[in-house]
Design a protein around this motif. Structure first.
Motif, mmCIF file in Angstrom:
data_model
loop_
_atom_site.group_PDB
_atom_site.id
_atom_site.type_symbol
_atom_site.label_atom_id
_atom_site.label_comp_id
_atom_site.label_asym_id
_atom_site.label_seq_id
_atom_site.Cartn_x
_atom_site.Cartn_y
_atom_site.Cartn_z
ATOM 1 N N ALA A 284 -0.377 8.480 6.533
ATOM 2 C CA ALA A 284 0.419 7.264 6.709
ATOM 3 C C ALA A 284 0.344 6.758 8.146
ATOM 4 O O ALA A 284 0.158 5.558 8.388
ATOM 5 C CB ALA A 284 1.873 7.541 6.321
ATOM 6 N N PHE B 14 -2.890 4.900 8.646
ATOM 7 C CA PHE B 14 -2.928 3.590 7.988
ATOM 8 C C PHE B 14 -2.047 2.583 8.739
ATOM 9 O O PHE B 14 -2.397 1.410 8.858
ATOM 10 C CB PHE B 14 -2.465 3.706 6.529
ATOM 11 N N MET C 294 -5.801 9.554 3.269
ATOM 12 C CA MET C 294 -5.501 8.967 4.576
ATOM 13 C C MET C 294 -4.044 9.274 4.908
ATOM 14 O O MET C 294 -3.190 9.265 4.020
ATOM 15 C CB MET C 294 -5.741 7.454 4.566
ATOM 16 N N PHE D 226 0.843 -1.197 0.000
ATOM 17 C CA PHE D 226 0.000 0.000 0.000
ATOM 18 C C PHE D 226 0.874 1.242 0.000
ATOM 19 O O PHE D 226 1.877 1.305 0.711
ATOM 20 C CB PHE D 226 -0.904 0.016 1.233
ATOM 21 N N GLU D 227 0.467 2.190 -0.813
ATOM 22 C CA GLU D 227 1.161 3.478 -0.825
ATOM 23 C C GLU D 227 0.204 4.491 -0.203
ATOM 24 O O GLU D 227 -0.877 4.757 -0.737
ATOM 25 C CB GLU D 227 1.475 3.856 -2.277
ATOM 26 N N VAL D 228 0.583 4.997 0.947
ATOM 27 C CA VAL D 228 -0.301 5.909 1.681
ATOM 28 C C VAL D 228 0.507 7.123 2.127
ATOM 29 O O VAL D 228 1.489 6.977 2.866
ATOM 30 C CB VAL D 228 -0.908 5.222 2.927
ATOM 31 N N ARG E 23 -2.787 2.177 -4.019
ATOM 32 C CA ARG E 23 -2.589 3.514 -3.484
ATOM 33 C C ARG E 23 -3.855 3.959 -2.760
ATOM 34 O O ARG E 23 -4.966 3.829 -3.278
ATOM 35 C CB ARG E 23 -2.296 4.455 -4.655
ATOM 36 N N ILE E 24 -3.699 4.471 -1.569
ATOM 37 C CA ILE E 24 -4.856 4.947 -0.803
ATOM 38 C C ILE E 24 -4.722 6.450 -0.603
ATOM 39 O O ILE E 24 -3.746 6.929 -0.028
ATOM 40 C CB ILE E 24 -4.945 4.243 0.576
ATOM 41 N N ASP E 25 -5.698 7.164 -1.113
ATOM 42 C CA ASP E 25 -5.668 8.613 -0.946
ATOM 43 C C ASP E 25 -6.493 9.002 0.275
ATOM 44 O O ASP E 25 -7.198 8.187 0.858
ATOM 45 C CB ASP E 25 -6.215 9.287 -2.210
#
Lengths: 182, 182
Positions: free
Chosen positions: A64, A67, A62, A19-21, A58-60
């Motif tokens: 890091a 998460f 939010m 995940f990219e946060v 990718r989660i926008d």
């Protein structure tokens, strides 16, 4: 068991999704996420989701740090004990939103409890908005209880959070009015 | 003098402009209207107004019975005594709007007084909206005073007028909240 799952998260062994946060990367295990969250199940194993085909998600919207705590809760069923006391409420507010988004009912209740037992003038309006937007009746009642005490509502009305409340949930104004009407 | 002007209105002698309001016709005298109302002055004698060129003026958004009382007030400086008691508040509400539209300050004050001294549960919300929209501070204070009494605000919140208030003047909700906050 929870400690072992925590070790698994930390070691990244067998990790099959990243995940990219907020500019940071978090490796995790699809099955662990999926058995704990119906939303991750749908996103990672659903038939039409692009996440199924990719190892990178990718989660926008939010942070890091939020998460990271969310992942930890998914694996270990508990919150870290080192959350900065000053930031506890803000983190809990963000976590509540994240818990609702991923349908993590127990995390949502834990956040509700953290927020509901520490309502103060500075945070009451924002917490009330979250309670309303995420259908947390107990938390909403806790905020209303706080606002009913002498002087609290007046003080909260002077905060920036109250401006946000007015604009995002005008119906709450009416509920507050009904509550305090003489 | 006022009686003579009243006779002039009734007799229609020398009338030089006809208003069409809500399907009814009213003949009047341009100069009388213009000396009493700066708005009629501009409309009937202004350089760019189409009303100047026409002997017929149509007024929308006003009831005939309200325009009739308005005309009478312009000529005689008083309200008729036979306004139905049941309708007095509604007529005064409409007249207040009309008085503001034609910049008739004394009529506006008379309406404010009628409304402010007869605020009740049924009419409070609508009167408060009018006070807000037409900048009648005294009338607004009178409504707030009424709503501060035990039980009144709760009762008013159940009326249709309050739904209108919520939608047309949401800022009033916040003012009410600040007023009754414990």
């Amino acid at each position: 068991m929870q400690r072992h799952l925590g070790d698994l998260l930390d070691s990244k062994v067998g990790g099959d999704v990243t995940f990219e946060v907020g500019g940071e990367l978090f490796m995790a295990h699809r099955y662990v996420l999926a058995v704990r969250s119906s939303v991750f199940m749908a996103e990672l194993f659903g038939s039409s989701m692009k996440e199924k085909l990719s190892n990178r998600v990718r989660i926008d919207d939010m942070e890091a740090r939020v998460f990271k705590i969310l992942l930890r809760f998914i694996y270990m069923d508990s919150l870290p004990e080192d959350i900065d006391a000053d930031e506890k409420t803000v983190v809990a507010q963000h976590l509540l939103v994240a818990a609702d988004r991923y349908n993590l009912q127990r995390l949502k209740l834990v956040c509700e409890d953290m927020l509901g037992t520490s309502v103060d003038v500075r945070t009451a309006a924002t917490t009330l908005v979250l309670a309303e937007q995420h259908a947390c009746q107990w938390l909403k009642d806790a905020c209303f209880g706080f606002l009913r005490s002498p002087g609290k509502l007046k003080a909260v009305m002077a905060t920036e959070g109250f401006q946000h409340l007015k604009n995002s949930c005008p119906a709450l104004l009416e509920e507050l009015l009904a509550m305090v009407a003489p």
